[in-house]
Structure formats: structure tokens, C-alpha cells
Design a protein around this motif. Structure first.
Motif, PDB file in Angstrom:
ATOM      1  N   ALA A 156      16.153   2.176  -5.287  1.00 19.40           N
ATOM      2  CA  ALA A 156      15.967   3.244  -4.294  1.00 19.40           C
ATOM      3  C   ALA A 156      15.228   2.688  -3.080  1.00 19.40           C
ATOM      4  O   ALA A 156      14.093   3.068  -2.798  1.00 19.40           O
ATOM      5  N   ASP A 157      15.888   1.808  -2.371  1.00 16.19           N
ATOM      6  CA  ASP A 157      15.247   1.181  -1.224  1.00 16.19           C
ATOM      7  C   ASP A 157      15.292   2.080   0.010  1.00 16.19           C
ATOM      8  O   ASP A 157      16.098   3.010   0.108  1.00 16.19           O
ATOM      9  N   ASP A 158      14.380   1.779   0.952  1.00 14.81           N
ATOM     10  CA  ASP A 158      14.366   2.379   2.284  1.00 14.81           C
ATOM     11  C   ASP A 158      14.059   3.873   2.270  1.00 14.81           C
ATOM     12  O   ASP A 158      14.607   4.647   3.066  1.00 14.81           O
ATOM     13  N   LEU A 159      13.163   4.263   1.355  1.00 16.37           N
ATOM     14  CA  LEU A 159      12.674   5.638   1.307  1.00 16.37           C
ATOM     15  C   LEU A 159      11.154   5.638   1.414  1.00 16.37           C
ATOM     16  O   LEU A 159      10.497   4.725   0.919  1.00 16.37           O
ATOM     17  N   PRO A 160      10.545   6.677   2.022  1.00 15.72           N
ATOM     18  CA  PRO A 160       9.085   6.793   2.024  1.00 15.72           C
ATOM     19  C   PRO A 160       8.568   7.096   0.629  1.00 15.72           C
ATOM     20  O   PRO A 160       9.329   7.521  -0.256  1.00 15.72           O
ATOM     21  N   LEU A 161       7.269   6.899   0.414  1.00 16.38           N
ATOM     22  CA  LEU A 161       6.688   6.916  -0.917  1.00 16.38           C
ATOM     23  C   LEU A 161       7.042   8.152  -1.732  1.00 16.38           C
ATOM     24  O   LEU A 161       7.547   8.045  -2.856  1.00 16.38           O
TER      25      LEU A 161
ATOM     26  N   TRP B 288      10.667   8.461  -2.562  1.00 11.96           N
ATOM     27  CA  TRP B 288      10.986   7.355  -3.478  1.00 11.96           C
ATOM     28  C   TRP B 288      10.579   7.729  -4.900  1.00 11.96           C
ATOM     29  O   TRP B 288      11.342   7.541  -5.852  1.00 11.96           O
ATOM     30  N   LEU B 289       9.361   8.296  -5.059  1.00  9.42           N
ATOM     31  CA  LEU B 289       8.882   8.702  -6.372  1.00  9.42           C
ATOM     32  C   LEU B 289       9.658   9.892  -6.918  1.00  9.42           C
ATOM     33  O   LEU B 289      10.166   9.866  -8.045  1.00  9.42           O
ATOM     34  N   GLN B 290       9.748  10.953  -6.127  1.00  8.85           N
ATOM     35  CA  GLN B 290      10.264  12.230  -6.627  1.00  8.85           C
ATOM     36  C   GLN B 290      11.775  12.230  -6.808  1.00  8.85           C
ATOM     37  O   GLN B 290      12.297  12.865  -7.730  1.00  8.85           O
ATOM     38  N   GLU B 291      12.502  11.512  -5.942  1.00  9.86           N
ATOM     39  CA  GLU B 291      13.962  11.565  -5.991  1.00  9.86           C
ATOM     40  C   GLU B 291      14.577  10.453  -6.828  1.00  9.86           C
ATOM     41  O   GLU B 291      15.714  10.593  -7.314  1.00  9.86           O
ATOM     42  N   ALA B 292      13.850   9.350  -6.999  1.00  7.14           N
ATOM     43  CA  ALA B 292      14.457   8.200  -7.673  1.00  7.14           C
ATOM     44  C   ALA B 292      13.660   7.709  -8.867  1.00  7.14           C
ATOM     45  O   ALA B 292      14.172   7.644  -9.989  1.00  7.14           O
TER      46      ALA B 292
ATOM     47  N   LEU C 249       7.347   0.660   2.291  1.00  8.51           N
ATOM     48  CA  LEU C 249       7.304   2.115   2.147  1.00  8.51           C
ATOM     49  C   LEU C 249       6.765   2.807   3.396  1.00  8.51           C
ATOM     50  O   LEU C 249       6.577   4.024   3.403  1.00  8.51           O
ATOM     51  N   ALA C 250       6.504   2.014   4.447  1.00 11.82           N
ATOM     52  CA  ALA C 250       5.988   2.538   5.725  1.00 11.82           C
ATOM     53  C   ALA C 250       4.677   3.289   5.540  1.00 11.82           C
ATOM     54  O   ALA C 250       4.408   4.275   6.230  1.00 11.82           O
ATOM     55  N   SER C 251       3.856   2.802   4.605  1.00 11.80           N
ATOM     56  CA  SER C 251       2.569   3.450   4.349  1.00 11.80           C
ATOM     57  C   SER C 251       1.527   3.092   5.397  1.00 11.80           C
ATOM     58  O   SER C 251       0.573   3.843   5.612  1.00 11.80           O
ATOM     59  N   GLY C 252       1.671   1.929   6.030  1.00 12.14           N
ATOM     60  CA  GLY C 252       0.721   1.506   7.056  1.00 12.14           C
ATOM     61  C   GLY C 252       0.123   0.153   6.737  1.00 12.14           C
ATOM     62  O   GLY C 252       0.521  -0.525   5.783  1.00 12.14           O
ATOM     63  N   ALA C 253      -0.840  -0.250   7.575  1.00 12.98           N
ATOM     64  CA  ALA C 253      -1.494  -1.547   7.437  1.00 12.98           C
ATOM     65  C   ALA C 253      -2.975  -1.339   7.152  1.00 12.98           C
ATOM     66  O   ALA C 253      -3.692  -0.725   7.950  1.00 12.98           O
ATOM     67  N   ALA C 254      -3.438  -1.832   6.014  1.00 10.16           N
ATOM     68  CA  ALA C 254      -4.850  -1.677   5.647  1.00 10.16           C
ATOM     69  C   ALA C 254      -5.736  -2.479   6.600  1.00 10.16           C
ATOM     70  O   ALA C 254      -5.387  -3.591   7.004  1.00 10.16           O
ATOM     71  N   PRO C 255      -6.910  -1.948   6.941  1.00 11.17           N
ATOM     72  CA  PRO C 255      -7.814  -2.616   7.899  1.00 11.17           C
ATOM     73  C   PRO C 255      -8.635  -3.721   7.234  1.00 11.17           C
ATOM     74  O   PRO C 255      -9.860  -3.628   7.114  1.00 11.17           O
ATOM     75  N   ILE C 256      -7.986  -4.793   6.791  1.00 14.58           N
ATOM     76  CA  ILE C 256      -8.697  -5.768   5.968  1.00 14.58           C
ATOM     77  C   ILE C 256      -9.717  -6.586   6.762  1.00 14.58           C
ATOM     78  O   ILE C 256     -10.705  -7.047   6.192  1.00 14.58           O
ATOM     79  N   LYS C 257      -9.493  -6.756   8.069  1.00 12.85           N
ATOM     80  CA  LYS C 257     -10.512  -7.471   8.844  1.00 12.85           C
ATOM     81  C   LYS C 257     -11.835  -6.701   8.819  1.00 12.85           C
ATOM     82  O   LYS C 257     -12.907  -7.282   8.620  1.00 12.85           O
ATOM     83  N   THR C 258     -11.776  -5.382   8.985  1.00 12.86           N
ATOM     84  CA  THR C 258     -12.981  -4.551   8.935  1.00 12.86           C
ATOM     85  C   THR C 258     -13.570  -4.546   7.533  1.00 12.86           C
ATOM     86  O   THR C 258     -14.795  -4.586   7.350  1.00 12.86           O
TER      87      THR C 258
ATOM     88  N   SER D  34       9.326  -1.539  -5.402  1.00 14.82           N
ATOM     89  CA  SER D  34       8.879  -1.168  -4.051  1.00 14.82           C
ATOM     90  C   SER D  34       8.493  -2.385  -3.225  1.00 14.82           C
ATOM     91  O   SER D  34       7.788  -2.259  -2.238  1.00 14.82           O
ATOM     92  N   ASN D  35       8.989  -3.568  -3.589  1.00 13.90           N
ATOM     93  CA  ASN D  35       8.530  -4.760  -2.865  1.00 13.90           C
ATOM     94  C   ASN D  35       9.646  -5.600  -2.234  1.00 13.90           C
ATOM     95  O   ASN D  35       9.610  -5.755  -1.011  1.00 13.90           O
ATOM     96  N   ASN D  36      10.554  -6.237  -2.822  1.00 15.78           N
ATOM     97  CA  ASN D  36      11.073  -6.162  -4.173  1.00 15.78           C
ATOM     98  C   ASN D  36      10.836  -7.456  -4.946  1.00 15.78           C
ATOM     99  O   ASN D  36      11.597  -7.800  -5.857  1.00 15.78           O
ATOM    100  N   ARG D  37       9.805  -8.189  -4.600  1.00 16.54           N
ATOM    101  CA  ARG D  37       9.495  -9.480  -5.207  1.00 16.54           C
ATOM    102  C   ARG D  37       8.088  -9.445  -5.790  1.00 16.54           C
ATOM    103  O   ARG D  37       7.190  -8.833  -5.212  1.00 16.54           O
TER     104      ARG D  37
END
Length: 445
Positions: free
Chosen positions: A84-89, A92-96, A287-296, A313-316
Motif C-alpha cells: 500500500a504505497d503512496d498513502l498518508p499514515l 495507509w493503516l486504516q485502508e490497507a 508517509l509525508a509525516s515531516g522532518a524531525a528537528p534532530i539538530k535542535t 512503510s520504507n520499503n527497505r
């Protein structure tokens, strides 16, 4: 002159990056191993006179690094890679994913999916995985078969599945699995409540109590999407992290998975409680969740380690990819090319994950006294030549395809690019059967 000291194995790579001390690369050094432990890290000339090895492995074009630690994965979901690629989180969870799990998740499914994942991870230099899924007995059996180190999650979720009826049933079955596998030296267990939006206050309070009693880490998804935070405010009147702090979860050395959407106060709160972040950059991007602020996070002394998430969800399950993506994503989101350098990426993929799992005295660096979880990476190929900095090459040039040797607890698991577990063909036949089942169920929806 003293007689040479017997050891089981002497490894002599061209380069050695011990991770401890930080940002150090050694040349012409050897690692001596006896009874699964690192006896010494010393110059080759000293090792050749000091030790009498039963076996010697010379690696003239390689860099030797600690085994990689995958701080977050759902190993069995390798059977759903690409389903189930190319779906938001949430779609992706609920439908697939959840419908597929409802039909197919079983002990056999988890055993085969985890075996598939463990083989992939070992080929990529991952020697320890922190797993979260159902049927922990089956996952433990799979990791044990291939001889890989793992922390098995005792998953908790409120709704029923084929595995358990309710949160208390999940806990009871997880704890029983922990008891059954307690004597297996490569396996440990952690509590793995799925997420704030799938676990109740009462269940969290019970997990906190058990975590303190048993000394187990707690590992869960947290602040992965903005939707999760909005829903928590609407239903609980506070952000998920504030709710967890109120319930005592932060006092368990929590491993917060994803942690994409944190404000500065939340970052400082997690750091003050000695929590860790399982940063999963590839899954977060996909999953287009965003980028964590790891520098901060790093600037506020919040521990950042790396995970692949599941292959669905990666797929590797590829920690070389995670190191590269983490470094590049940190640079592009901050405008700072030095935001997350190669040595920091390697540390996040090794010692930081080991520390998050309370295993820093066992694994995560090449230090005398620790377990010999070791990985050799060849830098002899054209795409890795010339090599000015082995650490830089590990993150920006090399990949898992350059891993040639893997040892876990001093025992070879990959030798000359070959997996030493002998049952690949039978497993792949079973995987094709699972593929047919999953495909048929998906087409019938």
C-alpha cells in the motif's frame, strides 16, 4: 617472553572506526575476540605477537565498524512490503495495513516475516533490532534461528486482534513470552504500547508500573503526525507528550519513535527525562509525516538514534540508507551543511541505539569487554574509490551491498557476502505463498 595468548578470532581491517572514542578512525589495528567478547583493540604489530588466533580474517580493503542497531522496526511486516504505497499514515493503516493484519496475522506469518526481515538486516550489517509487532514468541523464534540480537516488543493496543482480546491480554501474553525466552542470551524484551491514540490511560499506568518492576524499556510511536496531536488535544485536552508525562511514561527512559512534531519545550522535557528518539527519516518522508528537528534535539542533549520502521512503510530495512537520509535531511531542513555529520550519523546508528536499549555496556562500539557484534564494509569497488574518509564513505558513498562480513556475539553470520543460515530457499517458497494470500485478500476488498 610470555607465550601468545589464545583467542578465537583476530580481525585485521585496513580501517577501524570504534565509535568510542567519538570521531576516531584507526588504521592498521586489529580486534581480538574470545568467547564472543572483544579482548583487545590494538595495533596489528602488537596483536601478532600478543595473540595466537584459532582463526584470522584479513580485510585489506575494508572498514570495520560496530554492528548497526535498528532502534525501530516491525520485522514481520516485511511480508507486506509494497502492499500500500503512496498513502498518508492514517489511510495507509486504516485502508490497507489493519485489514491485511486482521485476515493474515498469525504466529506463522510473524515467524516467516521476521525471518525474511532478519536476513535482510544481517546482509545490511544490522546486528540488533528493536522490534514491535504481535506474536512475540514467533518473532523471538525467528531471530533466534538466524542468530541475530533483538529486543522483542510486548505490543499493547486496546482493540482486539487475532492475537489478543484487549490490552490486559496483550500484556499477559507478552510477559509469558518474555518468561519463556529469558535464557536466550541474544534476546531481550521491551514494552511496546503502539501509540497514544491506541492505548488508554489505564493501560499506560499499568505499563509504567511493570516497566519499573521488571526493568524493561518502553518503546512507542509518538508525535508522528500533526493529525495525532490535533486529535489528542480534541479528545484529551492536551498534546500526547504532555499526557504521557502526566502518566509517568517519561520516567521509563522512553524510546519515542518518529517524534517529528515537537516544540522546543517538548524536546527539553524528553532530554531531561533521559528519553531517546528513534528517528526514522525514510519512513517519515515516504508517509509525508515531516522532518524531525534532530539538530535542535542534539543541541539540547536529546539522544537521537536511527530506525528503519517496517518494510511496509520504507520499503527497505537498510541502516545505510537511514544514515544517509538522516544526514541529508538535517542539512536541507536547517540550511546547515554541518548539521549532522558522518561520525554523528554512525554514532546514531550504533552506540546511541544501544544506549536507548540500555545495552551500551554490551554493544554499540568496538571496545574491549563488549560483545563482538562487528561489521566489515568493503571500500574497494570503483564507486567507493578513492577513499579519503572511511566514515564519510559509510554515510555518503557505500551501501549495504558493500557489507561482506557480519559477526554477532563473535559468531559469523555473513561471510564473504554469504549468509550462513541454510534455509533461504524454503523460506522464500513460503513467502511466495503469503504473497498469494495477501494479493487475493486485497483484490476481494
Amino acid at each position: 617472553m610470555h607465550p601468545a595468548e589464545p583467542v578465537d578470532l583476530l580481525i585485521t581491517p585496513r580501517w577501524l572506526i570504534p565509535v568510542e572514542p567519538h570521531a576516531v578512525t584507526l588504521e592498521d589495528h586489529a580486534v581480538a575476540v574470545r568467547n564472543g567478547r572483544i579482548v583487545a583493540v590494538c595495533p596489528v604489530t602488537e596483536a601478532e605477537t600478543r595473540f595466537a588466533p584459532a582463526e584470522r580474517t584479513d580485510l585489506p580493503d575494508h572498514v570495520l565498524i560496530p554492528g548497526l542497531v535498528n532502534l525501530h522496526t516491525h520485522a514481520a511486516m516485511s511480508l507486506m512490503r509494497g502492499i500500500a504505497d503512496d498513502l498518508p499514515l492514517m489511510r495507509w493503516l486504516q485502508e490497507a495495513i489493519w485489514p491485511a493484519e486482521a485476515k493474515h496475522a498469525s504466529a506463522d506469518f510473524v515467524r516467516d516475516g521476521t525471518l525474511l526481515a532478519a536476513i535482510e538486516m544481517l546482509h545490511g550489517g544490522i546486528t540488533c533490532a528493536n522490534d514491535m509487532y504481535f506474536y512475540p514468541d514467533a518473532a523471538a523464534d525467528a531471530f533466534s534461528q538466524v542468530g541475530m540480537r533483538a529486543v522483542i516488543g510486548m505490543t499493547v493496543i486496546e482493540f482486539p486482534t487475532g492475537y489478543a482480546a484487549d490490552a490486559e491480554d496483550y500484556l499477559r501474553k507478552g510477559l509469558a513470552a518474555r518468561d519463556r525466552w529469558r535464557g536466550e542470551g541474544l534476546l531481550r524484551f521491551a514494552f511496546a504500547p503502539h501509540a497514544p491514540y491506541t492505548v488508554s490511560d489505564a493501560s499506560f499506568e499499568r505499563i509504567v508500573q511493570l516497566a519499573h518492576e521488571l526493568g524493561c524499556p518502553v518503546h512507542m510511536h509518538l508525535h508522528e503526525t500533526t493529525h495525532e496531536i490535533t486529535e489528542s488535544i480534541a479528545t484529551c485536552g492536551q498534546r500526547p507528550l504532555a499526557r504521557l508525562e502526566r502518566l509517568g511514561l517519561l520516567d521509563t527512559d522512553l524510546i519515542a519513535v518518529h517524534a517529528v512534531h515537537l516544540d522546543l519545550h517538548e524536546i527539553e522535557t524528553l532530554a531531561a527525562h533521559n528519553c531517546s528518539i528513534a528517528h526514522c527519516p525514510t519512513s517519515n518522508m515516504k508517509l509525508a509525516s515531516g522532518a524531525a528537528p534532530i539538530k535542535t534535539m542534539l543541541a539540547r542533549d536529546l539522544r537521537v538514534a536511527l530506525g528503519t520502521d517496517g518494510a511496509a512503510s520504507n520499503n527497505r530495512l537498510d541502516m545505510f540508507q537511514e544514515m544517509r537520509h538522516a544526514a541529508l535531511l538535517a542539512k536541507v531542513t536547517t540550511g546547515d551543511a554541518s548539521a549532522f555529520d558522518a561520525h554523528e550519523a554512525l554514532r546514531s546508528a550504533t552506540l546511541a541505539g544501544a544506549t536507548a536499549l540500555r545495552m551500551e555496556n554490551e554493544i554499540g562500539s568496538i571496545v574491549a569487554g563488549k560483545a563482538a557484534d562487528l561489521v566489515a564494509v568493503s571500500l574497494a569497488s570503483p564507486e567507493c574509490s578513492p577513499c579519503f574518509s572511511p566514515a564519510s564513505h559509510l554515510v555518503y558513498a557505500a551501501g549495504r551491498e558493500h557489507v561482506t562480513h557480519v559477526w554477532v556475539d563473535g559468531k559469523p553470520r555473513i561471510r564473504d557476502n554469504t549468509l550462513l543460515w541454510q534455509h533461504n530457499k524454503e523460506l522464500l517458497q513460503r513467502v511466495r505463498v503469503w504473497q498469494t494470500f495477501l494479493k487475493e485478500s486485497a483484490s476481494s476488498q
